[in-house]
Design a protein around this motif. Structure first.
Motif, mmCIF file in Angstrom:
data_model
loop_
_atom_site.group_PDB
_atom_site.id
_atom_site.type_symbol
_atom_site.label_atom_id
_atom_site.label_comp_id
_atom_site.label_asym_id
_atom_site.label_seq_id
_atom_site.Cartn_x
_atom_site.Cartn_y
_atom_site.Cartn_z
ATOM 1 N N ILE A 418 0.839 -1.319 0.079
ATOM 2 C CA ILE A 418 -0.004 -0.068 -0.112
ATOM 3 C C ILE A 418 0.920 1.287 -0.074
ATOM 4 O O ILE A 418 0.623 2.225 -0.811
ATOM 5 C CB ILE A 418 -0.922 0.100 1.409
ATOM 6 N N ALA A 419 1.890 1.314 0.860
ATOM 7 C CA ALA A 419 2.748 2.375 0.691
ATOM 8 C C ALA A 419 3.288 2.885 -0.669
ATOM 9 O O ALA A 419 3.408 3.958 -1.033
ATOM 10 C CB ALA A 419 3.974 2.162 1.928
ATOM 11 N N GLU A 420 3.692 1.805 -1.307
ATOM 12 C CA GLU A 420 4.089 2.159 -2.693
ATOM 13 C C GLU A 420 3.089 2.585 -3.454
ATOM 14 O O GLU A 420 3.428 3.383 -4.292
ATOM 15 C CB GLU A 420 5.079 0.600 -3.583
ATOM 16 N N PHE A 421 1.983 2.055 -3.468
ATOM 17 C CA PHE A 421 0.771 2.626 -4.002
ATOM 18 C C PHE A 421 0.471 3.846 -3.824
ATOM 19 O O PHE A 421 0.319 4.856 -4.626
ATOM 20 C CB PHE A 421 -0.356 1.597 -3.999
ATOM 21 N N VAL A 422 0.521 4.223 -2.444
ATOM 22 C CA VAL A 422 0.103 5.913 -2.210
ATOM 23 C C VAL A 422 1.322 6.587 -2.778
ATOM 24 O O VAL A 422 0.984 7.737 -3.275
ATOM 25 C CB VAL A 422 -0.184 5.622 -0.578
ATOM 26 N N CYS A 423 2.483 6.476 -2.542
ATOM 27 C CA CYS A 423 3.593 7.051 -2.966
ATOM 28 C C CYS A 423 3.343 7.228 -4.597
ATOM 29 O O CYS A 423 3.553 8.659 -5.005
ATOM 30 C CB CYS A 423 4.861 6.740 -2.665
ATOM 31 N N ARG A 424 2.948 6.202 -5.231
ATOM 32 C CA ARG A 424 2.724 6.257 -6.525
ATOM 33 C C ARG A 424 1.684 7.254 -6.986
ATOM 34 O O ARG A 424 1.697 8.408 -7.877
ATOM 35 C CB ARG A 424 2.716 5.049 -7.246
#
Ligand SMILES: Cc1cc2nc3c(=O)[nH]c(=O)nc-3n(C[C@H](O)[C@H](O)[C@H](O)COP(=O)(O)OP(=O)(O)OC[C@H]3O[C@@H](n4cnc5c(N)ncnc54)[C@H](O)[C@@H]3O)c2cc1C
Length: 516
Positions: A418-424
């Motif tokens: 989720i962290a990677e998605f939110v940053c993207r």
């Protein structure tokens, strides 16, 4: 009636007040394993973003900070419960203290302490469509001061249950009991169980850690359960990690390869639980039979009435709970409580259990979004009216992501996905100049049935069942559910098309409109 002058003065006061509110691009709620993951990824993937973490406790760690009961430890391995970016080098099952020390290193090595504000309990969060931002109200535990902070984006890493207030059923006669009653989530500092008779109510992962730990010095520990639970046992070591270390492979590689092996094994095991549940149940129960010997009544105490993985399967390292039972230091009673008495518990079978201390390992009080009261443009937000996008965003709720991890695998694996998605997503908004985003049903989803958050057939622990009416809802399609399917999510999340019809962006805010 106000004069023009008064109106100007009032709005000047308001502007001055608003100007004094600190503003951030991103506000992370909670400094547990998920909040720290969020901060790490923000620093790395959105280096220009200005963010803060508000945490109600006085230190980081979340679950591992607030739980102090004897023996407190993970039941996931730390290769997968730890972060992908920092190798775990100790034995896979770790104590709360070891997890806190690992998290402390992550904070120090990545200079994250500067972003965390402790003792800040968030009570409310208000979205203003005109301003395109959240205003968060928090109370400081140290000064009791209430403060406001505004942020473009809320990253909800507050976990899924109420800290320091576990779930305890209201049994008759509790006030009559002359001994001490303790819940693992609110463990009294002064409790001394040496040489005492202890009854632990419950048989989940927490009971499985408390029982062997207390059995070391108590006179006897009885685990009292209504329904038996599945357990797995094994060495507190992972073969492939040991082999790689013997070959002097770099710890970064050991960590990554061990993670992949564990996730592959977990996925195969979960598939087997679905495709051949009886075979898996026989294996799990057979293992307990071997540990406790032919005379032990495994049928009554360790044969659950449901298929494996409908509830979390606790891992018992080195089979310590079963060793305590085999040694006579602990025992199991499967029965229902009639009432508490002055000296212990009267069971519905009419038997009594004497106790000096009763531990209620009876689970969580699940909460949604840290008990924060949300409004959208002044309207109270009822989360049950929203539909989840992949268990992380919600229809009608702009600029907010929620971290709800895996139950069958380690929670943290999903926190990082989720962290990677939110940053993207944040980078995409920055590049396109979008001020807000929220998920919405696509034309093709219009007739999709809306269901409760949880598919009871698949996974049905009691704390989730108790909370269904306050949880957001899900649809029937993959995009509109919180799945436990890591292998799919691992492929799907990085490939999510941020320009897809399910994302509705807005580009203008009050300041833009004023400038027009
Ligand atoms: C005893 C126990 C053992 C567990 N073992 C495992 C395991 O082995 N493997 C596994 O995958 N999962 C396990 N879990 C589940 C565990 O909770 C999660 O895996 C994980 O720790 C959750 O991390 P988190 O950061 O998302 O939330 P939490 O650990 O719950 O942390 C949330 C933080 O947010 C803060 N917060 C909440 N509301 C507010 C607010 N309104 N304002 C400000 N701050 C707020 C809290 O104070 C807390 O510090 C276990 C749970 C328990 C209770």
């Amino acid at each position: 009636m106000q004069t023009q002058q008064q109106t100007r003065t009032n709005s000047a006061v308001k502007d001055k007040h608003e100007a004094s509110i600190e503003h951030f691009d991103v506000l992370i709620v909670g400094a547990g394993i998920s909040g720290i993951a969020g901060a790490y990824h923000l620093r790395k993937e959105c280096p220009d973003s200005n963010f803060v973490i508000l945490e109600s406790e006085e230190s980081f760690g979340g679950t591992w900070w607030t739980h102090r009961s004897p023996g407190i430890r993970s039941d996931s391995d730390l290769h997968t419960f730890g972060y992908g970016f920092k190798p775990w080098i100790g034995p896979p099952i770790a104590t709360a203290k070891e997890i806190l020390s690992y998290m402390g290193e992550v904070i120090e090595e990545n200079d994250l302490a500067q972003y965390i504000r402790y003792r800040h309990k968030i009570l409310k969060a208000d979205w203003s469509e005109v301003d395109g931002q959240w205003t968060v109200g928090a109370v400081r535990a140290d000064t009791e001061e209430t403060i406001k902070i505004s942020a473009n984006f809320l990253w909800m890493c507050q976990g899924y249950y109420r800290h320091n207030e576990g779930y305890t059923p209201n049994w008759d006669g509790m006030a009559d009991f002359k001994g001490q009653i303790a819940h693992p989530e609110n463990w009294p500092n002064d409790i001394n169980y040496d040489g005492k008779k202890v009854v632990v109510i419950g048989s989940g992962a927490t009971a499985a850690t408390v029982v062997p730990a207390m059995a070391q010095t108590a006179s006897h520990v009885t685990m009292l359960q209504r329904t038996p639970t599945f357990f797995r046992t094994g060495r507190n070591a992972i073969d492939i990690a040991e082999q790689l270390r013997n070959l002097r492979v770099d710890e970064n590689w050991v960590h990554e390869i061990t993670r992949r092996q564990i996730m592959t094994d977990q996925s195969a095991f979960t598939q087997r639980c679905l495709s051949e549940p009886q075979g898996v149940a026989d294996e799990l129960i057979g293992n307990i039979r071997n540990l406790l010997g032919p005379d032990y009544d495994v049928d009554t105490h360790f044969t659950p009435p449901y298929r494996p993985w409908r509830q979390r399967i606790a891992f018992v390292p080195d089979a310590d709970m079963f060793k305590a039972i085999a040694a006579g230091k602990a025992s199991v009673v499967t029965d229902h409580i009639d009432r508490f008495t002055e000296t212990g518990i009267l069971l519905q079978s009419n038997k009594t259990l004497d106790a000096d201390i009763i531990v209620t390992a009876t689970g969580f009080n699940m909460n949604v979004m840290g008990d924060i009261v949300f409004t959208i443009d002044g309207e109270a937000l009822d989360w049950h009216d929203t539909l989840t996008y992949r268990g992380m965003m919600f229809t009608g709720v702009p600029n907010l992501a929620w971290v709800f991890g895996y139950f069958r695998g380690s929670w943290t694996i999903r926190s990082e996905l989720i962290a990677e998605f939110v940053c993207r997503l944040l980078n995409h908004m920055r590049e396109t100049g979008a001020k807000s985003v929220q998920p919405a049903l696509r034309a093709e989803d219009e007739d999709m049935p809306l269901l409760d958050w949880m598919d009871e057939e698949d996974f049905n622990p009691n704390y989730l069942k108790r909370a269904v009416s306050i949880l957001p809802r899900r649809g029937t399609k993959q995009e509109w559910r919180h799945t436990q399917d890591h292998w799919n999510e691992k492929k799907e999340f990085p490939a999510i098309d941020l320009e897809g019809e399910e994302f509705v962006y807005r580009w203008d805010t009050r300041s833009d409109m004023a400038a027009e």
